[in-house]
Design an enzyme around this catalytic site. Sequence first.
Site, PDB file in Angstrom:
ATOM      1  CG  ASP A  32       0.429  -4.937  -1.021  1.00 51.54           C
ATOM      2  OD1 ASP A  32       1.363  -3.688  -1.091  1.00 51.54           O
ATOM      3  OD2 ASP A  32       1.030  -5.764  -0.377  1.00 51.54           O
ATOM      4  CD  GLU A  78       4.968  -0.746  -4.529  1.00 50.48           C
ATOM      5  OE1 GLU A  78       6.038  -1.484  -4.160  1.00 50.48           O
ATOM      6  OE2 GLU A  78       4.783  -0.337  -3.487  1.00 50.48           O
ATOM      7  CG  ASP A 124       2.884   1.948  -1.829  1.00 53.14           C
ATOM      8  OD1 ASP A 124       2.888   0.928  -1.462  1.00 53.14           O
ATOM      9  OD2 ASP A 124       4.142   2.005  -1.685  1.00 53.14           O
ATOM     10  CG  ASP A 180       5.137   3.620   1.451  1.00 52.89           C
ATOM     11  OD1 ASP A 180       6.104   3.400   0.406  1.00 52.89           O
ATOM     12  OD2 ASP A 180       5.503   3.871   3.082  1.00 52.89           O
ATOM     13  CB  THR A 192       3.917  -4.897   2.423  1.00 50.50           C
ATOM     14  OG1 THR A 192       3.249  -3.921   1.122  1.00 50.50           O
ATOM     15  CG2 THR A 192       3.534  -5.575   1.791  1.00 50.50           C
ATOM     16  CG  ASP A 221       8.441   5.059  -1.784  1.00 44.37           C
ATOM     17  OD1 ASP A 221       7.593   4.050  -1.102  1.00 44.37           O
ATOM     18  OD2 ASP A 221       9.759   3.916  -2.353  1.00 44.37           O
TER      19      ASP A 221
END
Length: 355
Positions: free
Chosen positions: A48, A71, A136, A139, A141, A297
Amino acid sequence: MTTRPYAKELHLAKLAVQRAALLTKKLLSAVDKGHFDKIDATPVTIADFAAQASIIAAIHAAFPTDQIIGEEDSTALRSNSALLERTYELATTTHLSDPTAEAHLHTPSSRDELLELIDLGAKPVSSNQGRIWTLDPVDGTATFINGQQYAVCLSLVEDGIQRVGVLGCPNLLLGSAVHEDAVDRDGYGQLLSAVRGQGTTIQPMGNGGLLDSESRHLPPITSITEGHQVRFVDTAAATSQRLDIHAKVAAQLDCPWPNSVDLWSAQMRYVAIAVGGGCNSFVKVPKSEAYRSKIWDHAGGMLLVQELGVKVTDLEGRDVDTGRGRTLAGCYGMVVAPEAVHTRVLEAVRVARGL
């Protein structure tokens, strides 16, 4: 030769997402993915952080005055030198094998720069107008950690309107219903992209330049005209939404339930609809009246399906406003369905909610 609107943005976004997707795919083979839980109990990995740094590096170098909403922030990395070192190594050693393609993309040159780039996505936007990239980095995870479906997501919103959306789906396997465990183990997955007014395309991802020669436009979703033809994508593991009401919506429509396709990643639900992966609609009725979705999202994924004739609204039938910052602040719940049946689905939601 006339250049189509947002051609430069689209090309760079596709390259940036493909490189970040390669980065995440590299980490999938690691036993220890550097995983821990954030304060809100959602999981995060070094993928991420590294993917966010990689994408923002490319976007910020090419469009330095554009704002960015991401994010993640760098707090965890600043307090954990080992985690920072692994993130930096992953972000700076993953490159496209085509030097010409890679030359379009900036790479962080120091750990301090990596941290600063991640935090560019965490800063409050100075204005909701103008050009804002939303991303993101991973998206889904939780499913990424399990080697299942996830998406690397990037979108350009200009003056509150989605203009460009690019989603890299490293595990997406075409040819049947989209399933968490139906994983592309031989290739690099698929890259979906859309520009407002220009349709939605799909092409395989690789490890070098873009495979534009294998790109194709996805067909509009026009065959769904009756409620009983609706096929929902949802997630049985949801903790923030009213699955009991979703079931009542399906009963009102006389369509199958439980949901035809079950996917954890919100963005992958848009992808499954776009590719005809066994579903064509979804609804989200939150448990809390105060609940609002995060923009990362949904932005980009929404554009993919909207370009195919799918209507996206809140539970009151209002268009989703993507110009309100880090959340879809004016949007309570979601109704996503092909244009011809959207009103019918919206009415079924109203009845199921007892309104």
